[in-house]
Enzyme design. Structure first.
Site, PDB file in Angstrom:
ATOM      1  N   ARG A 291      -7.306 -64.324 -43.396  1.00 39.60           N
ATOM      2  CA  ARG A 291      -6.305 -63.487 -42.721  1.00 39.60           C
ATOM      3  C   ARG A 291      -6.935 -62.141 -42.397  1.00 39.60           C
ATOM      4  NH1 ARG A 291      -1.928 -60.416 -41.652  1.00 39.60           N
ATOM      5  NH2 ARG A 291      -1.248 -58.894 -43.204  1.00 39.60           N
TER       6      ARG A 291
ATOM      7  N   ARG B  24      -6.781 -47.302 -34.607  1.00 37.03           N
ATOM      8  CA  ARG B  24      -6.499 -48.723 -34.905  1.00 37.03           C
ATOM      9  C   ARG B  24      -7.566 -49.613 -34.293  1.00 37.03           C
ATOM     10  NH1 ARG B  24      -1.046 -47.525 -34.577  1.00 37.03           N
ATOM     11  NH2 ARG B  24      -0.842 -48.134 -32.397  1.00 37.03           N
TER      12      ARG B  24
ATOM     13  N   GLY C 104      -1.810 -61.725 -37.387  1.00 36.75           N
ATOM     14  CA  GLY C 104      -0.390 -62.036 -37.249  1.00 36.75           C
ATOM     15  C   GLY C 104       0.014 -62.288 -35.800  1.00 36.75           C
TER      16      GLY C 104
ATOM     17  N   ASP D 205      -1.158 -47.460 -42.244  1.00 39.55           N
ATOM     18  CA  ASP D 205      -0.264 -46.346 -42.548  1.00 39.55           C
ATOM     19  C   ASP D 205      -0.253 -46.069 -44.051  1.00 39.55           C
ATOM     20  OD1 ASP D 205       1.220 -48.940 -41.652  1.00 39.55           O
ATOM     21  OD2 ASP D 205       2.455 -48.148 -43.263  1.00 39.55           O
TER      22      ASP D 205
ATOM     23  N   SER E 285      -3.156 -55.911 -41.051  1.00 34.78           N
ATOM     24  CA  SER E 285      -3.025 -54.497 -41.392  1.00 34.78           C
ATOM     25  C   SER E 285      -2.127 -54.378 -42.612  1.00 34.78           C
ATOM     26  CB  SER E 285      -2.449 -53.708 -40.211  1.00 34.78           C
ATOM     27  OG  SER E 285      -1.151 -54.162 -39.947  1.00 34.78           O
TER      28      SER E 285
ATOM     29  N   ARG F 135      -3.218 -60.840 -30.229  1.00 39.36           N
ATOM     30  CA  ARG F 135      -4.445 -60.411 -30.902  1.00 39.36           C
ATOM     31  C   ARG F 135      -5.387 -61.611 -31.064  1.00 39.36           C
ATOM     32  NH1 ARG F 135      -5.038 -55.406 -34.716  1.00 39.36           N
ATOM     33  NH2 ARG F 135      -5.211 -54.550 -32.629  1.00 39.36           N
TER      34      ARG F 135
ATOM     35  N   ARG G 194       5.453 -72.195 -29.104  1.00 42.75           N
ATOM     36  CA  ARG G 194       6.143 -70.904 -29.327  1.00 42.75           C
ATOM     37  C   ARG G 194       5.279 -69.698 -28.986  1.00 42.75           C
ATOM     38  NH1 ARG G 194      10.555 -71.103 -33.726  1.00 42.75           N
ATOM     39  NH2 ARG G 194      11.031 -73.306 -33.702  1.00 42.75           N
TER      40      ARG G 194
HETATM   41  N1  HPA Z   1       4.836 -52.887 -44.968  1.00 45.59           N
HETATM   42  C1  HPA Z   1       4.588 -54.167 -44.762  1.00 45.59           C
HETATM   43  N2  HPA Z   1       3.610 -54.589 -43.991  1.00 45.59           N
HETATM   44  C2  HPA Z   1       2.832 -53.680 -43.394  1.00 45.59           C
HETATM   45  C3  HPA Z   1       3.044 -52.323 -43.572  1.00 45.59           C
HETATM   46  C4  HPA Z   1       4.103 -51.917 -44.409  1.00 45.59           C
HETATM   47  O1  HPA Z   1       4.343 -50.724 -44.609  1.00 45.59           O
HETATM   48  N3  HPA Z   1       2.103 -51.679 -42.827  1.00 45.59           N
HETATM   49  C5  HPA Z   1       1.350 -52.613 -42.234  1.00 45.59           C
HETATM   50  N4  HPA Z   1       1.785 -53.835 -42.569  1.00 45.59           N
END
Ligand code: HPA
Length: 235
Positions: free
Chosen positions: A88, A218, A21, A205, A91, A25, A44
């Site tokens: 892709r 991470r 994303g 998470d 995370s 990175r 951009r």
């Molecule tokens: N929501 C959406 N996208 C994410 C999340 C989440 O909790 N964690 C990492 N990417």
């Protein structure tokens, strides 16, 4: 020819593009993992690079956050730059506590609360799925490297903040294991324009408990994911 959002020359991208994303990175991946990487686009500040990995030409470019942003970049890469494979690398948040922090998740399908695929599909429910061969290559590569992966259905959410309170229960019940924000769009773009796409994610998470990876964790899980994605990308 440049597009509204990519100012690379024709042929500037390899057939396969790894897509995080975050533009920084993408830069870090190019500098750390690719040889002879050159920046090919910077509109951009959404950076894209092409270099080689283990002698094979490979690109990396950011797709930004959310389905609209990711759809723009993937559409232009496929339609205007002839890109064939999109992986892709991102995370995700786990919906239930049986998925652990730092685990790798490969997205076989992508459910969503976005309307984009209904707009594409006469208001019916399109099954946004990974390309099978690319998915299988990712799974096989992880197995060769001795890495545990979970393969399943993700939820590509439009809302990062303010997901409906009962939504986690619904997702868990339907065995949708993790939440991210792009793959339902990317999979449909790939189908629409004739490319292959798959996504590999690290669990950053655990949504119901609020547990999150430390910066160091991470980095480790990111490296695990990158080793799988890079080796799969050149197969
Ligand atoms: N929501 C959406 N996208 C994410 C999340 C989440 O909790 N964690 C990492 N990417």
């Amino acid at each position: 020819m440049a597009t509204p959002h990519i100012n690379a020359k024709d042929g500037a991208f390899a057939e396969t593009v790894l897509m995080p994303g975050d533009p920084l990175r993408a830069q870090m991946i190019a500098e750390t993992f690719l040889e002879g990487a050159e920046q090919v686009t910077n509109v951009r500040n959404v950076f894209g690079y092409t270099g080689t990995y283990k002698g094979k030409r490979l690109s990396v470019m950011a797709h930004g956050m959310g389905i609209p942003s990711a759809s723009i970049y993937t559409t232009e890469l496929v339609k205007d730059y002839g890109v064939k494979n999109i992986i892709r690398i991102g995370s995700c948040g786990a919906v239930t506590a049986d998925i652990k922090l730092r685990e790798l998740f490969i997205a076989m399908g992508a459910s969503t609360d976005s309307k984009v695929n209904r707009m594409r599909f006469n208001d019916h429910d399109y099954a946004a799925i990974a390309d099978y061969t690319l998915l299988r290559t990712l799974v096989d590569t992880a197995a060769e490297q001795g890495k545990k992966v979970t393969v399943g259905n993700v939820f590509s959410a439009d809302l990062f903040y303010g997901v409906q309170p009962n939504m986690l229960d619904v997702l868990a019940k339907m065995q949708v294991n993790v939440i991210e924000m792009e793959l339902a769009g990317i999979y449909a773009v790939a189908a629409q324009y004739g490319a292959r796409a798959a996504g590999i994610l690290t669990v950053s998470d655990i949504i119901p408990t609020g547990e999150a990876t430390s910066a160091e964790e991470r980095q480790t899980s990111f490296r695990d994911m990158m080793e799988v994605a890079l080796d799969a990308a050149i197969k």
